[in-house]
Design a protein around this motif. Structure first.
Motif, short mmCIF file in Angstrom:
data_model
loop_
_atom_site.label_atom_id
_atom_site.label_comp_id
_atom_site.label_asym_id
_atom_site.label_seq_id
_atom_site.Cartn_x
_atom_site.Cartn_y
_atom_site.Cartn_z
N SER A 178 -16.93 -82.06 -60.52
CA SER A 178 -17.68 -82.82 -59.41
C SER A 178 -17.91 -83.98 -60.18
N LEU A 179 -19.21 -84.33 -60.68
CA LEU A 179 -20.03 -85.57 -61.13
C LEU A 179 -19.59 -85.85 -62.53
N GLU A 180 -18.83 -85.12 -63.32
CA GLU A 180 -18.58 -85.17 -64.83
C GLU A 180 -17.83 -86.57 -64.98
N THR A 181 -18.14 -87.01 -66.06
CA THR A 181 -17.47 -88.32 -66.43
C THR A 181 -16.54 -88.13 -67.62
N GLN A 195 -19.68 -94.95 -65.15
CA GLN A 195 -20.88 -95.11 -64.27
C GLN A 195 -20.90 -96.33 -63.36
N GLY A 239 -16.91 -79.84 -68.79
CA GLY A 239 -17.04 -81.07 -68.05
C GLY A 239 -18.42 -81.60 -68.78
N ASN A 299 -15.91 -90.46 -61.20
CA ASN A 299 -16.20 -89.17 -61.82
C ASN A 299 -14.70 -88.23 -61.82
N SER A 338 -21.61 -84.79 -68.36
CA SER A 338 -22.13 -86.09 -67.56
C SER A 338 -22.29 -86.99 -68.70
N GLY A 339 -22.46 -88.29 -68.59
CA GLY A 339 -22.76 -89.37 -69.59
C GLY A 339 -21.67 -89.82 -70.25
N THR A 369 -12.07 -88.76 -71.13
CA THR A 369 -13.22 -89.70 -70.44
C THR A 369 -12.64 -90.79 -69.39
#
Length: 193
Positions: free
Chosen positions: A151-154, A116, A176, A121, A178-179, A111
């Protein structure tokens, strides 16, 4: 000879490597040219899962502040806060002989700390990999290079090690989320609060 895996591939670990009981799972990454004004702090963790794919509680969640599970069955070697340099950025040591019988699967994840708030990301991360090394002989058994699929995954589930009878196997996941950590915890049945 190291075996290179692709996303989704599985490999038998203990059957094809007799005597393999203790491994080092090395995770590494680089940061692309992006500059968000703050350091990137990526964190490796492991979720120890039962037959239903769920962790029971904090005792089944390995991270830098809970670095030793089940008397050395799974050990986090420390938090690398910059990811600078070559080789493994963080490592997890796994002793198959000490993993409790109720643990069927171990999810290895990474992670981005405070992703955020820092506007970061996995689209900013490159050359991410996991490698599995025989802790006794220091021989690299396998390697999985994740590629640039994010891309936008965290948060990313890198791989899973799972039990089949008395043997352990490895699966390259590369999935991946998000969140961040909260999304991974929810996925594995934990409350991240």
């Amino acid at each position: 000879m190291t075996i290179s895996l692709s996303k989704g591939q599985r490999i038998d670990l203990t059957k094809t490597n007799p005597g393999l009981t203790k491994v080092v799972i090395g995770l590494g990454w680089d940061i692309n040219k992006y500059n968000t004004g703050q350091d990137y702090d990526l964190d490796a963790s492991a979720f120890l899962l039962d037959a239903n794919g769920k962790a029971k509680g904090i005792e089944d969640f390995l991270f830098y502040n809970n670095a030793n599970l089940y008397n050395g069955a799974v050990v986090h070697t420390g938090d690398n806060r910059t990811g600078e340099g070559d080789g493994d950025d963080e490592q997890i040591i796994l002793d198959f002989s000490k993993v409790p019988a109720h643990i069927d699967r171990i999810g290895i994840t990474v992670t981005i700390h405070e992703a955020q708030q820092r506007n970061q990301n996995f689209g900013h991360v490159s050359n991410a990999f996991v490698r599995l090394v025989d802790a006794v002989s220091d021989r690299e058994v396998l390697r999985y290079d994740l590629g640039e699929d994010f891309s936008l995954e965290t948060a990313v589930v890198i791989c899973e090690l799972y039990r089949q009878g008395t043997d352990w196997k490895f699966q390259a996941i590369g999935s991946g989320f998000s969140g961040g950590l909260a999304a991974l915890c929810k996925n594995y049945g934990l409350d991240a609060q």
